[in-house]
Scaffold this motif. Structure first.
Motif, short mmCIF file in Angstrom:
data_model
loop_
_atom_site.label_atom_id
_atom_site.label_comp_id
_atom_site.label_asym_id
_atom_site.label_seq_id
_atom_site.Cartn_x
_atom_site.Cartn_y
_atom_site.Cartn_z
N LYS A 166 0.83 -1.21 0.00
CA LYS A 166 0.00 0.00 0.00
C LYS A 166 0.86 1.26 0.00
O LYS A 166 0.58 2.23 -0.72
CB LYS A 166 -0.94 0.01 1.19
N ASP A 184 0.72 4.03 -2.96
CA ASP A 184 0.30 5.40 -2.61
C ASP A 184 1.38 6.41 -2.98
O ASP A 184 1.06 7.52 -3.44
CB ASP A 184 -0.01 5.49 -1.12
N TYR A 212 -7.65 3.51 -6.64
CA TYR A 212 -7.32 4.46 -7.70
C TYR A 212 -8.03 4.11 -9.00
O TYR A 212 -8.50 5.00 -9.73
CB TYR A 212 -5.80 4.49 -7.91
#
Length: 226
Positions: free
Chosen positions: A61, A65, A118
């Motif tokens: 993650k 990100d 996303y």
């Protein structure tokens, strides 16, 4: 940001490097992920990379990100990460099974979880995992590997059911054996003669993330060679 960003996990491997080159040639801004920084340094100029181990969901993650913030929200995820283990079912240990599941199936899940928000926000996107024939057809002598790749195949189909309504396509490519330098060190020549080149697998991956493959989702594409 207008770049078409593709995240490529496992970019330090031979298949990963080849796929990175072909994705870049297809017009994507490619960011490679791998835990091996030395291997990532072999990527062609112009391909950014991030060092980290995506088998850890927190790391996966964090990497995604950071890429989204610094390069742009991803449109594509390609996951070539995998490992293997030889051995019969009756000889398998908990450690063998745990490693195979964590790397071959867990990584795919954690990366998908990291990327999906996303793709959902943009209402489109494509994900491709690299599975294996042994995950589609049970193979004696490769028990824990076959189990883990079967889990990845099933995960691909589950993700298709859950993500397709959001505009996200999820597919997999399933080679039997890839003709890499690493495999050439231990695979007999008569077996290697039937292997598939990394370039051929990469071409399939690039097609599956392209607009031309828009109708295809939930597929596990066989790439078994001759």
């Amino acid at each position: 940001m207008t770049a078409r960003v593709a995240i490529l996990a496992g970019a330090g491997g031979e298949l990963g490097r080849t796929t990175a080159q072909k994705l870049a040639a297809a017009g994507f801004t490619v960011v490679g992920l791998d835990r091996n920084e030395d291997a990532l340094k072999e990527l062609p100029d112009g391909i950014r990379y991030e060092v980290g181990d995506p088998t850890d969901p927190v790391v996966a993650k964090s990497l995604v990100d950071r890429i989204a913030a610094e390069v742009g929200p991803p449109e594509v995820l390609v996951n070539t990460i995998g490992t293997y283990h030889l051995g019969d079912a009756l000889d398998a240990t908990p450690e063998d099974l745990r490693l195979m599941i964590d790397v071959n199936a867990g990584t795919a899940l954690w990366l998908t979880q990291a990327v999906a928000p996303y793709l959902r926000e943009r209402g489109s996107g494509a994900i491709v995992h690299v599975a294996a024939r042994q995950g589609v057809e049970p193979t004696a002598g490769m028990a824990t590997y076959s189990l883990s790749k079967a889990a990845l195949v099933h995960l691909t189909r589950l993700l298709d059911l859950e993500l397709r309504p959001l505009g996200i396509r999820v597919n997999a490519v399933a080679p039997q054996l890839i003709d890499t330098e690493k495999n050439r060190q231990f695979v007999p020549p008569e077996v290697l003669a039937h292997a598939v080149s990394p370039e051929a697998i990469a071409d399939l991956v690039v097609y599956l993330v392209s607009d031309a493959a828009a109708p295809i989702s939930g597929a596990v594409v066989p790439a078994y060679g001759a």
